[in-house]
Design a protein around this motif. Structure first.
Motif, mmCIF file in Angstrom:
data_model
loop_
_atom_site.group_PDB
_atom_site.id
_atom_site.type_symbol
_atom_site.label_atom_id
_atom_site.label_comp_id
_atom_site.label_asym_id
_atom_site.label_seq_id
_atom_site.Cartn_x
_atom_site.Cartn_y
_atom_site.Cartn_z
ATOM 1 N N LEU A 141 0.854 -1.178 0.000
ATOM 2 C CA LEU A 141 0.000 0.000 0.000
ATOM 3 C C LEU A 141 0.896 1.236 0.000
ATOM 4 O O LEU A 141 1.822 1.328 0.796
ATOM 5 C CB LEU A 141 -0.899 -0.010 1.251
ATOM 6 N N ASP A 142 0.629 2.154 -0.912
ATOM 7 C CA ASP A 142 1.404 3.386 -1.019
ATOM 8 C C ASP A 142 0.478 4.560 -0.745
ATOM 9 O O ASP A 142 -0.398 4.870 -1.552
ATOM 10 C CB ASP A 142 2.018 3.502 -2.412
ATOM 11 N N LEU A 143 0.647 5.193 0.405
ATOM 12 C CA LEU A 143 -0.214 6.308 0.792
ATOM 13 C C LEU A 143 0.294 7.657 0.282
ATOM 14 O O LEU A 143 -0.378 8.664 0.415
ATOM 15 C CB LEU A 143 -0.357 6.358 2.319
ATOM 16 N N SER A 144 1.476 7.677 -0.327
ATOM 17 C CA SER A 144 2.071 8.946 -0.741
ATOM 18 C C SER A 144 1.308 9.628 -1.874
ATOM 19 O O SER A 144 1.431 10.833 -2.052
ATOM 20 C CB SER A 144 3.527 8.734 -1.169
ATOM 21 N N ASP A 149 1.856 18.006 0.111
ATOM 22 C CA ASP A 149 3.017 18.762 0.558
ATOM 23 C C ASP A 149 3.291 18.442 2.024
ATOM 24 O O ASP A 149 2.400 17.991 2.751
ATOM 25 C CB ASP A 149 2.723 20.257 0.415
ATOM 26 N N VAL A 150 4.517 18.687 2.436
ATOM 27 C CA VAL A 150 4.913 18.609 3.836
ATOM 28 C C VAL A 150 5.307 20.023 4.237
ATOM 29 O O VAL A 150 6.170 20.635 3.609
ATOM 30 C CB VAL A 150 6.095 17.631 4.040
ATOM 31 N N LEU A 151 4.624 20.545 5.254
ATOM 32 C CA LEU A 151 4.825 21.941 5.664
ATOM 33 C C LEU A 151 5.335 22.019 7.094
ATOM 34 O O LEU A 151 4.966 21.187 7.927
ATOM 35 C CB LEU A 151 3.498 22.708 5.592
ATOM 36 N N PRO A 152 6.129 23.044 7.402
ATOM 37 C CA PRO A 152 6.501 23.258 8.801
ATOM 38 C C PRO A 152 5.257 23.643 9.603
ATOM 39 O O PRO A 152 4.319 24.249 9.071
ATOM 40 C CB PRO A 152 7.492 24.421 8.753
ATOM 41 N N LEU A 153 5.249 23.291 10.870
ATOM 42 C CA LEU A 153 4.108 23.573 11.736
ATOM 43 C C LEU A 153 3.730 25.052 11.722
ATOM 44 O O LEU A 153 2.554 25.402 11.777
ATOM 45 C CB LEU A 153 4.422 23.105 13.160
ATOM 46 N N ALA A 154 4.712 25.923 11.577
ATOM 47 C CA ALA A 154 4.453 27.364 11.551
ATOM 48 C C ALA A 154 3.568 27.767 10.370
ATOM 49 O O ALA A 154 2.928 28.817 10.399
ATOM 50 C CB ALA A 154 5.775 28.133 11.499
ATOM 51 N N ILE A 174 0.875 17.340 5.290
ATOM 52 C CA ILE A 174 1.469 16.847 6.526
ATOM 53 C C ILE A 174 2.215 18.000 7.160
ATOM 54 O O ILE A 174 2.986 18.706 6.499
ATOM 55 C CB ILE A 174 2.421 15.666 6.225
ATOM 56 N N LEU A 175 1.977 18.193 8.464
ATOM 57 C CA LEU A 175 2.677 19.220 9.229
ATOM 58 C C LEU A 175 3.788 18.554 10.028
ATOM 59 O O LEU A 175 3.576 17.519 10.642
ATOM 60 C CB LEU A 175 1.719 19.945 10.175
ATOM 61 N N LYS A 176 4.973 19.168 10.006
ATOM 62 C CA LYS A 176 6.077 18.630 10.790
ATOM 63 C C LYS A 176 6.605 19.714 11.711
ATOM 64 O O LYS A 176 6.550 20.900 11.390
ATOM 65 C CB LYS A 176 7.187 18.093 9.883
ATOM 66 N N PRO A 177 7.118 19.313 12.868
ATOM 67 C CA PRO A 177 7.633 20.310 13.828
ATOM 68 C C PRO A 177 8.883 20.994 13.305
ATOM 69 O O PRO A 177 9.565 20.528 12.456
ATOM 70 C CB PRO A 177 7.951 19.495 15.079
#
Length: 177
Positions: A141-144, A149-154, A174-177
């Motif tokens: 299974l490929d969820l990508s 996009d992957v964004l900074p939490l800010a 997706i939000l990343k710290p």
């Protein structure tokens, strides 16, 4: 099993349905990019729900039988109405997406006589998440395909704005710290 899937989650559903041997898998979405993505992930057929001959296309694909299962993953009342018109005898409409509108069964005789059903589904148990993680780790299974996009939490407010405006052909951020 003849199934209809729609929405961004439909991209994942196509892959899961292929794993269990469902055929044909009919991806239904008004957005051309979403249909193309579903086809690339393994849908057997893609349909535009706005096509004038939509019901005829479904019947042709299913050999005149109709769909065994129609999954509404978007919580869209128009999907509910349209799906009812193409269900097979004993076909099921499964409501996964949530919506505040009431569900209406049109033509109750035509719904009851062939013993069609509406079922609801909400959430998953922890073991289901573990199963999905296992499928991803084993490359089943490929969820990508649904991640935009992957964004900074800010940048979370900008991410919410993008989702509200439906910017881009994919719908997950997706939000990343």
């Amino acid at each position: 099993m003849r199934v209809w899937i729609a929405s961004g989650l439909g991209a994942h559903a196509v892959q899961l349905l292929r794993l269990i041997g469902a055929a044909p898998i009919v991806a239904v979405d008004p957005i051309p990019d979403a249909r193309a993505r579903a086809l690339a992930l393994g849908a057997d057929h893609i349909l535009d729900p706005g096509a004038a001959d939509f019901a005829e296309q479904v019947l042709r694909i299913t050999g005149g039988r109709g769909l065994d299962v129609a999954f509404d993953l978007a919580g869209a009342p128009p999907v509910w109405s349209q799906a009812q018109t193409v269900l097979a005898s004993e076909g099921r409409l499964v409501l996964v997406g949530l919506a505040p509108q009431p569900l209406t069964i049109h033509q109750t005789t035509l719904f009851s006589y062939p013993r069609q059903q509406v079922r609801g589904h909400y959430g998953s148990a922890p073991e289901h998440v573990e199963q999905l993680v296992s499928l991803v780790s084993h490359h089943r299974l490929d969820l990508s395909g649904s991640i935009s996009d992957v964004l900074p939490l800010a940048e979370a407010p900008r991410g919410v704005e993008r989702l509200v405006k439906k910017e881009g052909s994919r719908i997950r951020l997706i939000l990343k710290p």
